[in-house]
Scaffold this active site. Structure first.
Site, PDB file in Angstrom:
ATOM      1  N   ASP A 277       0.813  -1.153  -0.121  1.00  0.00           N
ATOM      2  CA  ASP A 277       0.007  -0.139   0.076  1.00  0.00           C
ATOM      3  C   ASP A 277       0.741   1.220   0.020  1.00  0.00           C
ATOM      4  O   ASP A 277       1.992   1.418   0.789  1.00  0.00           O
ATOM      5  CB  ASP A 277      -0.851  -0.001   1.472  1.00  0.00           C
ATOM      6  CG  ASP A 277      -2.080   0.753   1.055  1.00  0.00           C
ATOM      7  OD1 ASP A 277      -2.221   1.607   0.145  1.00  0.00           O
ATOM      8  OD2 ASP A 277      -3.096   0.537   1.991  1.00  0.00           O
ATOM      9  N   ASP A 278       0.594   2.148  -0.843  1.00  0.00           N
ATOM     10  CA  ASP A 278       1.578   3.367  -0.990  1.00  0.00           C
ATOM     11  C   ASP A 278       2.988   3.248  -1.113  1.00  0.00           C
ATOM     12  O   ASP A 278       3.591   3.956  -0.466  1.00  0.00           O
ATOM     13  CB  ASP A 278       1.050   4.416   0.168  1.00  0.00           C
ATOM     14  CG  ASP A 278      -0.239   4.793   0.166  1.00  0.00           C
ATOM     15  OD1 ASP A 278      -1.123   4.457  -0.743  1.00  0.00           O
ATOM     16  OD2 ASP A 278      -0.593   5.798   1.043  1.00  0.00           O
TER      17      ASP A 278
ATOM     18  N   CYS B 202      -5.791   4.152  -3.831  1.00  0.00           N
ATOM     19  CA  CYS B 202      -6.040   2.783  -3.258  1.00  0.00           C
ATOM     20  C   CYS B 202      -7.501   2.020  -3.838  1.00  0.00           C
ATOM     21  O   CYS B 202      -7.323   1.134  -4.660  1.00  0.00           O
ATOM     22  CB  CYS B 202      -6.472   2.861  -1.932  1.00  0.00           C
ATOM     23  SG  CYS B 202      -5.122   3.265  -0.849  1.00  0.00           S
TER      24      CYS B 202
ATOM     25  N   LYS C 191      -6.007  -5.691   3.644  1.00  0.00           N
ATOM     26  CA  LYS C 191      -6.906  -4.548   3.469  1.00  0.00           C
ATOM     27  C   LYS C 191      -7.989  -4.640   2.102  1.00  0.00           C
ATOM     28  O   LYS C 191      -7.470  -5.003   1.080  1.00  0.00           O
ATOM     29  CB  LYS C 191      -6.054  -3.327   3.391  1.00  0.00           C
ATOM     30  CG  LYS C 191      -6.718  -1.848   2.307  1.00  0.00           C
ATOM     31  CD  LYS C 191      -5.820  -0.937   2.620  1.00  0.00           C
ATOM     32  CE  LYS C 191      -6.403   0.182   1.472  1.00  0.00           C
ATOM     33  NZ  LYS C 191      -5.605   1.562   1.597  1.00  0.00           N
TER      34      LYS C 191
ATOM     35  N   HIS D 258     -11.116  -2.616   1.159  1.00  0.00           N
ATOM     36  CA  HIS D 258     -11.400  -0.836   0.802  1.00  0.00           C
ATOM     37  C   HIS D 258     -12.122  -1.238  -0.708  1.00  0.00           C
ATOM     38  O   HIS D 258     -11.978  -0.164  -1.375  1.00  0.00           O
ATOM     39  CB  HIS D 258      -9.913  -0.411   0.369  1.00  0.00           C
ATOM     40  CG  HIS D 258     -10.166   1.173   0.689  1.00  0.00           C
ATOM     41  ND1 HIS D 258      -9.312   1.884   0.333  1.00  0.00           N
ATOM     42  CD2 HIS D 258     -11.175   1.757   0.817  1.00  0.00           C
ATOM     43  CE1 HIS D 258      -9.636   3.202   0.311  1.00  0.00           C
ATOM     44  NE2 HIS D 258     -10.778   3.146   0.892  1.00  0.00           N
TER      45      HIS D 258
ATOM     46  N   HIS E 180       1.365   2.281   4.042  1.00  0.00           N
ATOM     47  CA  HIS E 180       0.495   3.458   4.152  1.00  0.00           C
ATOM     48  C   HIS E 180       0.741   4.114   5.472  1.00  0.00           C
ATOM     49  O   HIS E 180       1.165   3.572   6.351  1.00  0.00           O
ATOM     50  CB  HIS E 180      -0.866   2.928   4.123  1.00  0.00           C
ATOM     51  CG  HIS E 180      -2.049   3.859   3.597  1.00  0.00           C
ATOM     52  ND1 HIS E 180      -2.402   4.979   4.421  1.00  0.00           N
ATOM     53  CD2 HIS E 180      -2.770   4.044   2.562  1.00  0.00           C
ATOM     54  CE1 HIS E 180      -3.418   5.866   3.988  1.00  0.00           C
ATOM     55  NE2 HIS E 180      -3.473   5.057   2.888  1.00  0.00           N
TER      56      HIS E 180
ATOM     57  N   ASP F 271       0.010  -0.604  -4.810  1.00  0.00           N
ATOM     58  CA  ASP F 271      -0.987  -0.252  -5.429  1.00  0.00           C
ATOM     59  C   ASP F 271      -1.321   1.323  -6.005  1.00  0.00           C
ATOM     60  O   ASP F 271      -2.236   1.623  -6.832  1.00  0.00           O
ATOM     61  CB  ASP F 271      -2.377  -0.158  -4.115  1.00  0.00           C
ATOM     62  CG  ASP F 271      -2.203   0.890  -3.059  1.00  0.00           C
ATOM     63  OD1 ASP F 271      -1.002   1.499  -2.990  1.00  0.00           O
ATOM     64  OD2 ASP F 271      -3.230   1.194  -2.278  1.00  0.00           O
ATOM     65  N   ASN F 272      -0.163   2.113  -5.713  1.00  0.00           N
ATOM     66  CA  ASN F 272      -0.144   3.493  -6.472  1.00  0.00           C
ATOM     67  C   ASN F 272       1.382   3.925  -5.831  1.00  0.00           C
ATOM     68  O   ASN F 272       2.011   3.124  -5.106  1.00  0.00           O
ATOM     69  CB  ASN F 272      -1.379   4.150  -5.805  1.00  0.00           C
ATOM     70  CG  ASN F 272      -1.501   4.383  -4.480  1.00  0.00           C
ATOM     71  OD1 ASN F 272      -2.510   3.908  -4.024  1.00  0.00           O
ATOM     72  ND2 ASN F 272      -0.432   4.886  -3.740  1.00  0.00           N
TER      73      ASN F 272
ATOM     74  N   LYS G 103       1.627   9.634  -5.492  1.00  0.00           N
ATOM     75  CA  LYS G 103       0.150   9.363  -5.040  1.00  0.00           C
ATOM     76  C   LYS G 103      -0.833  10.339  -5.291  1.00  0.00           C
ATOM     77  O   LYS G 103      -0.848  11.407  -4.881  1.00  0.00           O
ATOM     78  CB  LYS G 103       0.281   8.788  -3.560  1.00  0.00           C
ATOM     79  CG  LYS G 103      -1.232   8.285  -3.229  1.00  0.00           C
ATOM     80  CD  LYS G 103      -1.430   8.065  -1.824  1.00  0.00           C
ATOM     81  CE  LYS G 103      -2.696   7.398  -1.405  1.00  0.00           C
ATOM     82  NZ  LYS G 103      -2.932   7.157  -0.112  1.00  0.00           N
TER      83      LYS G 103
END
Ligand SMILES: *[C@@H]1O[C@H](CO)[C@@H](O)[C@H](O)[C@H]1NC(C)=O
Ligand SMILES: *[C@@H]1O[C@H](CO)[C@@H](O)[C@H](O)[C@H]1NC(C)=O
Ligand SMILES: *[C@@H]1O[C@H](CO)[C@@H](O)[C@H](O)[C@H]1NC(C)=O
Length: 510
Positions: free
Chosen positions: A48-49, A86, A140, A142, A232, A290-291, A308
């Site tokens: 994540d991130d 996300c 996660k 989301h 994240h 994810d990004n 991001k």
């Protein structure tokens, strides 16, 4: 003045990426004696991130020995794209469809919004389950939870252990409601988990994922989706992981480096569990962010532009690689255009599943390019069209796509950006000086940029004034995509979502 930068980037890229060839690795012989028709176990690890400049093999100041080893034993994806935030990336991963086709074009799913990945098309997990895979998810979600139907265990995963929102405390597993009160967001498919207060999520989720591996009945192939909370915000990590980064002055970067360190260890543990169980030789493991990295929260994407949330390369050109004993390619770097929507047909294809029953997919099967280095089947990539984002300036033309709208499209080498793409700074890792040339000035109503990403991956040379014909061609692509876009679904917040009304735990409320 700064025309040397792309060249420098290219030299640096080839220096850090190693071998350019796609070599079939002939000494790999697979012995698959189990009765699952040779179908590989598929492990998808989503960070994540996680920023472009935050993995060892991109020359990062953060060491990631486990990820580096997996990537160098497998295939590094170096023309690989995800979405800028996300929910969008996760929605495209699970559906194989662009946001313009799911209504999730704008922002994320906020905790109090009655929204979710539409139920009209099966998820990747649904298809894996249909193909006879054991399907498990840890981490996660989301992708919406306001009704039972949207929960991961009703969307193809037989088991789930994790959280439903986008971010929370790594130790308490709590997430605040809009009134500031904090509520638990940790559960499995049977109910809330109250017993893990203080257990750092990178450890917890790694343990749950390795438990899945250890308990797996190998008469079936395994599909495991491990979506880490790492890295994240909030900036949280047990002290032992950041100690080796004491020399980094910027506290957020220091914490972030420790968070990456813990995640790298976790992926190492998962790999070991797969090997100990004897599954590795018949496994394909995908690792993806994810990004792009959140530059305000310790992440870094240098030398890429932006981060991001933006439609610059730093927001979307993601860290990604494929590894595992089932892969024939080894030690190679893949520079073919690959997108997160492509995993759906690629991995369902690998599982010998069928693609029936889905709404039209935007992804293409990339297994041959990943495994054998053949050219990508993809030449066009819609990054997004977000009609709800604020509009900028005046339309460039009146008979084609409205350039006031936030959008981006890639066609071959060329990328067109319109509207307000988000911050386009080139940010060096904190603690060092900003890149010279980052104080670029563009007028406030500028709303068109064109780049040759192959020649200029760092987006220093806007070609929109020099190549008006190409601008028009790419606007035509956006216009055609826009004609079959669905209306964005972005409902107002619903105060009935308040966990205080539902046993003090985040969960479905309708
Ligand atoms: C990895 O495994 C080791 C040995 O069991 C353990 O000490 C460590 O906490 C694990 N790391 C993570 C991130 O789960
Ligand atoms: C795909 O086809 C199979 C076999 O006909 C069927 O059982 C399954 O329900 C179909 N899947 C979807 C999502 O329509
Ligand atoms: C983009 O740059 C590459 C590399 O320099 C070049 O080969 C290609 O022709 C360029 N593409 C276009 C459309 O100008």
């Amino acid at each position: 003045m700064k025309s040397w930068l792309p060249l420098l980037f290219a030299v640096w890229l080839s220096a850090v990426s190693g071998n350019n060839d796609h070599r079939a690795n002939n000494h790999h012989h697979h012995h698959n004696n189990n009765n699952n028709n040779n179908r590989p176990n598929i492990i998808f690890v989503l960070a994540d991130d996680y920023g472009y400049n935050d993995i060892g093999y991109h020359g990062s100041q953060i060491a990631t020995p486990n990820l580096d080893k997996l990537a160098s034993d497998g295939v590094k994806l170096e023309n690989y794209y995800v979405q800028p935030i996300c929910t969008p990336t996760r929605s495209q991963l699970m559906s194989g469809r662009y946001q313009i086709h799911t209504g999730l074009q704008h922002s994320i799913i906020h905790p109090e919004q009655p929204n979710g990945l539409p139920l009209d098309s099966p998820t990747m997990a649904d298809k894996m389950k249909e193909a006879g895979y054991a399907t498990h998810m840890v981490g996660k979600w989301h992708l919406g939870f306001f009704k039972d139907e949207y929960l991961p265990w009703n969307r193809g995963f037989s088991t789930f252990y994790g959280y439903l929102n986008g971010a929370e405390d790594y130790f308490s597993h709590k997430k605040a409601f809009s009134d500031g009160k904090e509520y638990l967001d940790l559960r499995d498919h049977k109910g809330p988990i109250h017993s893990e207060d203080g257990h750092y999520s990178t450890h917890l989720f790694t343990e749950k994922a390795t438990d899945v591996v250890r308990a797996h009945d190998a008469s079936k192939p395994l599909f495991l989706y491990l979506a880490y909370q790492s890295v994240h915000s909030p900036m949280q990590v047990p002290g032992e992981y950041k100690r080796k980064y004491d020399h980094i002055q910027d506290w957020k970067r220091r914490f972030y480096a420790g968070m990456v360190d813990a995640m790298d260890e976790g992926v190492g543990n998962l790999t070991k569990a797969l090997k100990d169980k004897g599954l590795w030789d018949n496994t394909v493991l995908v690792f993806s962010t994810d990004n792009g990295g959140a530059v305000g929260d310790g992440g870094n994407n240098f030398p890429l532009r932006g981060g991001k949330g933006s439609l610059w390369e730093g927001g979307m050109r993601g860290v990604g690689f494929v590894s595992g004993g089932k892969l024939s390619a080894s030690g190679s770097v893949n520079r073919e255009l690959i997108h997160v929507t492509d995993w759906f047909p690629t991995l369902v294809g690998l599982a010998q599943g069928a693609l029936n029953g889905t709404k039209p997919l935007d992804g293409v099967d990339q297994w041959d390019t990943i495994n054998r280095g053949t050219p990508s089947k993809r030449t066009v990539l819609l990054h997004n069209i977000d009609p709800l984002n604020h509009k900028v300036g005046a339309p460039l033309y009146h008979d084609t796509f409205d350039t006031r709208v936030k959008a981006a499209v890639r066609v071959g080498d060329m990328k067109l950006i319109t509207g307000a793409p988000g911050s386009g700074e080139w940010v060096r890792p904190p603690g060092r000086k900003r890149a010279s040339g980052s104080g670029h000035h563009t007028s406030n109503d500028k709303n068109v940029w064109l780049f040759n990403i192959t020649a200029d991956p760092t987006e220093h040379h806007d070609l929109s004034d020099h190549m008006p014909g190409t601008v028009r061609t790419l606007l035509g692509h956006l216009q055609r995509f826009n004609q079959h876009a669905v209306t964005p679904h972005y409902p107002p917040e619903d105060k009935r979502s308040n966990p205080a009304l539902h046993g003090g735990v985040w969960g479905p409320w309708q």
